[in-house]
Write an enzyme that holds these catalytic residues in place. Structure first.
Site, PDB file in Angstrom:
ATOM      1  N   SER A  45     -11.601  -5.261   3.582  1.00 33.22           N
ATOM      2  CA  SER A  45     -11.489  -5.106   5.134  1.00 33.22           C
ATOM      3  C   SER A  45     -11.586  -3.466   5.843  1.00 33.22           C
ATOM      4  O   SER A  45     -11.872  -3.485   6.872  1.00 33.22           O
ATOM      5  CB  SER A  45      -9.826  -5.063   5.515  1.00 33.22           C
ATOM      6  OG  SER A  45      -9.220  -4.364   4.685  1.00 33.22           O
ATOM      7  N   ARG A 208      -1.624  -6.428  11.796  1.00 29.53           N
ATOM      8  CA  ARG A 208      -2.872  -5.537  12.444  1.00 29.53           C
ATOM      9  C   ARG A 208      -2.408  -4.285  13.180  1.00 29.53           C
ATOM     10  O   ARG A 208      -1.428  -4.789  14.013  1.00 29.53           O
ATOM     11  CB  ARG A 208      -3.833  -6.213  13.048  1.00 29.53           C
ATOM     12  CG  ARG A 208      -4.760  -7.324  12.430  1.00 29.53           C
ATOM     13  CD  ARG A 208      -5.686  -6.335  11.352  1.00 29.53           C
ATOM     14  NE  ARG A 208      -6.532  -7.027  10.342  1.00 29.53           N
ATOM     15  CZ  ARG A 208      -6.015  -7.821   9.275  1.00 29.53           C
ATOM     16  NH1 ARG A 208      -5.045  -7.322   8.722  1.00 29.53           N
ATOM     17  NH2 ARG A 208      -7.055  -8.195   8.420  1.00 29.53           N
ATOM     18  N   ASP A 232       3.070  -1.231   7.696  1.00 30.04           N
ATOM     19  CA  ASP A 232       1.992  -1.237   6.564  1.00 30.04           C
ATOM     20  C   ASP A 232       0.534  -1.141   7.164  1.00 30.04           C
ATOM     21  O   ASP A 232      -0.047  -0.931   6.428  1.00 30.04           O
ATOM     22  CB  ASP A 232       2.219  -2.563   6.002  1.00 30.04           C
ATOM     23  CG  ASP A 232       1.036  -2.717   4.742  1.00 30.04           C
ATOM     24  OD1 ASP A 232       1.173  -1.712   3.919  1.00 30.04           O
ATOM     25  OD2 ASP A 232       0.222  -3.491   4.558  1.00 30.04           O
ATOM     26  N   GLU A 237      -6.521   3.372  11.609  1.00 30.90           N
ATOM     27  CA  GLU A 237      -6.553   3.755  10.008  1.00 30.90           C
ATOM     28  C   GLU A 237      -7.978   4.516   9.455  1.00 30.90           C
ATOM     29  O   GLU A 237      -8.933   3.948  10.251  1.00 30.90           O
ATOM     30  CB  GLU A 237      -6.057   2.556   9.397  1.00 30.90           C
ATOM     31  CG  GLU A 237      -4.773   2.005   9.415  1.00 30.90           C
ATOM     32  CD  GLU A 237      -4.691   0.672   8.669  1.00 30.90           C
ATOM     33  OE1 GLU A 237      -5.565   0.170   7.846  1.00 30.90           O
ATOM     34  OE2 GLU A 237      -3.719  -0.014   8.781  1.00 30.90           O
ATOM     35  N   HIS A 254      -1.471  -0.138   4.244  1.00 32.01           N
ATOM     36  CA  HIS A 254      -2.014  -1.192   4.511  1.00 32.01           C
ATOM     37  C   HIS A 254      -2.347  -1.937   3.052  1.00 32.01           C
ATOM     38  O   HIS A 254      -3.488  -2.243   2.605  1.00 32.01           O
ATOM     39  CB  HIS A 254      -3.424  -1.201   5.106  1.00 32.01           C
ATOM     40  CG  HIS A 254      -3.981  -2.157   5.515  1.00 32.01           C
ATOM     41  ND1 HIS A 254      -5.001  -2.122   6.948  1.00 32.01           N
ATOM     42  CD2 HIS A 254      -3.826  -3.734   5.628  1.00 32.01           C
ATOM     43  CE1 HIS A 254      -5.113  -3.333   6.966  1.00 32.01           C
ATOM     44  NE2 HIS A 254      -4.576  -4.176   6.343  1.00 32.01           N
TER      45      HIS A 254
END
Length: 380
Positions: A45, A208, A232, A237, A254
């Site tokens: 991701s 998200r 999380d 990010e 994450h």
């Protein structure tokens, strides 16, 4: 065939080696230069796959070993007639494990019982469905919100987000990130909805980061300080808000879905998709790449309060406090960006609840329902 593969994808050689030559590159460092003679790109991701990355490349297939696809510009792929596959559901069990570990940790820390709370689940897809099933089997009251599913399947069993905010003690977000359309989730939990959360509410986001207004949440936590949060996923990010990190009850980088099983399942699913794309026969099974767990079984012989038994079994497999502590330690030592990414790149081995066989005997047989509901394999 040349494949460029994120360096942190496990079992890549076993799954993709027979297709051709592998070049391993850290996900954030993959550039257009790496793809100038590549036939396939396999990512997770953190790699943004867009026009700029694909410029002048011969790539004919892109796979992401993740459930999310918002990092992939699928219009750019379609324009270039590039085959694409993701791995929906690959780490859904791991995320459900994460939620239960987090909620039972907070319950112990703050002195409440999960069995006495109502949990609202926002987004009832691969993760939300599993979490809903587990909590229901454990006897926990739940409410579900998923407008796209409600439109297709009917309203029965679904509620509005505002109804969940009004009636739930715990709110778990498991939505994809969509920025446009009638069911856009970007800033879904905006400043007004964060203000509307009842005192004592627990907000958990493992969907998200951009689905939650981070500054508004930071202000609520710093101001009234009457709710708890488990995050999380984060806005911006890996340069996450340090102030917000320090205010939430559990802050993790994450990694909710970062079980070995989930990662391997994602790799295997993309391997299957690439074989189909290439028209190659494929006999590799998930069992071929999944090793046995270090801890195979645990024996409970005496009665315990159900949530104490759950915490014992959960922590034998996965303790979310380890990941919270690692994020604090690494970001303080190496800075936010590097520390956040180091936690992900060097993530320790973690298995899923289902890999632990719990043997019950004597009075402990009474724990069957709650342990099986939570996702453990039982031996009676």
């Amino acid at each position: 065939m040349k494949l460029v593969v994120d360096a942190n994808i496990p079992a890549a050689e076993r799954c993709f080696g027979h297709f051709g030559t592998l070049t391993r590159v850290p996900g954030r460092e993959i550039t257009a230069a790496h793809l100038q003679d590549a036939d396939a790109l396999i990512v997770r991701s953190i790699t943004q796959v867009n026009d700029a990355l694909l410029s002048n490349s011969p790539v004919g297939f892109i796979g992401t070993c993740t459930i999310g696809t918002d990092h992939i510009d699928q219009a750019a792929l379609a324009k270039r007639d590039i085959g694409f596959a993701s791995a929906p559901g690959c780490n859904a069990e791991a995320v459900a494990d994460y939620v239960l570990s987090s909620l039972l940790t907070l319950a112990e820390r703050d002195g409440w019982s999960l069995s006495e709370r109502t949990v609202g689940i926002v987004g009832v897809g691969n993760v939300g469905r599993r979490l809903l099933a587990r909590l229901t089997a454990m006897g926990v009251a739940t409410l579900a919100c998923d407008p796209p599913r409600a439109e297709k399947e009917g309203q029965a069993g679904f509620h509005s987000l505002d109804a969940l905010i009004e009636h739930c003690d715990v709110l778990c977000l498991h939505t994809p990130l969509t920025r446009e359309g009638p069911y856009a989730t970007c800033q879904l939990l905006n400043a007004q909805r964060i203000s509307d959360l009842a005192p004592g509410c627990v907000l958990l986001n493992a969907g998200r980061g951009d689905c939650v207004d981070g500054p508004a949440l930071r202000n609520r936590l710093a101001g009234k300080g009457d709710i708890s949060a488990v995050l999380d996923v984060w806005e911006n990010e890996p340069e996450i808000d340090a102030g917000l990190r320090d205010l939430v009850s559990l802050a993790t980088p994450h990694i909710a879905g970062h079980s070995l099983d989930g990662k391997l399942r994602g790799t295997w699913m993309i391997q299957q998709a690439l074989a189909r794309h290439c028209g190659q026969p494929n006999e590799l099974t998930f069992a071929d790449i999944c090793p046995p767990p270090a801890l195979a079984s645990l024996h409970l012989q005496h009665a315990l309060p159900p949530e104490d038994a759950l915490r014992l079994c959960i922590r034998a497999v996965y303790d979310v406090r380890r990941d919270h502590d690692a994020l604090q330690r690494q970001t303080q030592h190496s800075g936010m960006r590097k520390g956040f990414d180091d936690c992900r790149a060097n993530y320790p081995l973690r298995r899923e609840f289902a890999t632990l066989n719990v043997r019950l005997s004597g009075e402990a047989v009474a724990l069957e329902g709650v342990l099986r509901g939570a996702g453990f394999s039982l031996l009676l």
